[in-house]
Design an enzyme around this catalytic site. Structure first.
Site, PDB file in Angstrom:
ATOM      1  N   LYS A  25       1.307  -2.292   9.221  1.00 48.52           N
ATOM      2  CA  LYS A  25       0.519  -3.456   8.784  1.00 48.52           C
ATOM      3  C   LYS A  25      -0.917  -3.083   8.365  1.00 48.52           C
ATOM      4  CE  LYS A  25       3.179  -6.765  11.555  1.00 48.52           C
ATOM      5  NZ  LYS A  25       3.095  -7.981  12.404  1.00 48.52           N
ATOM      6  N   TYR A  83       8.230 -13.781   5.509  1.00 43.54           N
ATOM      7  CA  TYR A  83       8.091 -14.410   6.824  1.00 43.54           C
ATOM      8  C   TYR A  83       8.542 -15.869   6.822  1.00 43.54           C
ATOM      9  CZ  TYR A  83       5.606 -10.482   9.029  1.00 43.54           C
ATOM     10  OH  TYR A  83       5.285  -9.269   9.587  1.00 43.54           O
ATOM     11  N   ASN A 121      -0.904  -6.386  14.985  1.00 44.50           N
ATOM     12  CA  ASN A 121      -0.165  -5.583  15.979  1.00 44.50           C
ATOM     13  C   ASN A 121       0.457  -4.331  15.366  1.00 44.50           C
ATOM     14  OD1 ASN A 121       1.881  -6.809  14.585  1.00 44.50           O
ATOM     15  ND2 ASN A 121       2.937  -7.671  16.365  1.00 44.50           N
ATOM     16  N   HIS A 150       5.710  -4.010  12.099  1.00 43.23           N
ATOM     17  CA  HIS A 150       6.810  -4.975  12.156  1.00 43.23           C
ATOM     18  C   HIS A 150       8.108  -4.187  12.143  1.00 43.23           C
ATOM     19  CE1 HIS A 150       9.617  -8.204  11.105  1.00 43.23           C
ATOM     20  NE2 HIS A 150      10.124  -7.338  10.252  1.00 43.23           N
ATOM     21  N   GLU A 194      16.116  -7.536   5.213  1.00 41.84           N
ATOM     22  CA  GLU A 194      14.726  -7.071   5.046  1.00 41.84           C
ATOM     23  C   GLU A 194      14.665  -5.763   4.254  1.00 41.84           C
ATOM     24  OE1 GLU A 194      12.873  -7.063   8.918  1.00 41.84           O
ATOM     25  OE2 GLU A 194      12.857  -9.244   9.015  1.00 41.84           O
TER      26      GLU A 194
END
Ligand code: CMP
Length: 140
Positions: free
Chosen positions: A11, A51, A114, A117, A128
């Site tokens: 990320k 998302y 965080n 993913h 995905e």
């Protein structure tokens, strides 16, 4: 154990801090292989689509805004039991709850920032992976 593939995203908080290599090392140390990888800038539309399952959640807008705040590295990881293994190496979603030695514990800044993913199940992994990669771009 079956050889699986899973989708991983490093990320914007991690690309900003130049720690993508340190994160990839964690995957490789756990026996996962990077069989496809691209650094890219997500558009807002692409983040919202990726998302979409979270679109009713209070954090959706902030999440999409964060995911477009800088480059990401999208990857396909391959290995035995790759989906569960990747989730183990990542740790709990919220770094505050993640076990020591996991990526999110060691690198994550917050539940939003965080660092990584990872797909949560075989069906979502297939979806995905196809969202980001053509079959010809995945070389095991
Ligand atoms: P990820 O695995 O990318 O899937 C959805 C993301 O939403 C999750 O990691 C978190 O980074 C982010 N998120 C932000 N706020 C929350 C929250 N309150 N609960 C769960 N996930 C959150």
């Amino acid at each position: 154990m079956p050889v699986e593939r899973t989708l991983s995203i490093i990320k914007p908080d991690a690309t900003r801090r130049n720690i993508t290599g340190a994160i990839v090392a964690r995957f490789e140390e756990a026996g996962l292989r990077v069989v496809a990888q691209r650094r890219t800038q997500l558009t807002l539309a692409k983040a919202q689509q990726f998302y979409a399952v979270h679109k009713e959640r209070a954090f959706f807008d902030d999440l999409c805004s964060f995911m477009t705040s800088g480059p990401v590295v999208v990857q396909v990881l391959e290995g035995e039991d790759a989906i569960a293994k990747n989730r183990e190496v990542m740790g709990a979603t919220n770094p505050a709850n993640a076990d020591e030695g996991t990526i999110r514990h060691d690198f994550g800044e917050s539940v939003e920032a965080n660092s990584v993913h990872g797909s949560d199940a075989p069906e979502t992994a297939a979806e995905e992976i196809a969202f980001f990669f053509a079959g010809t771009e995945i070389v095991g």
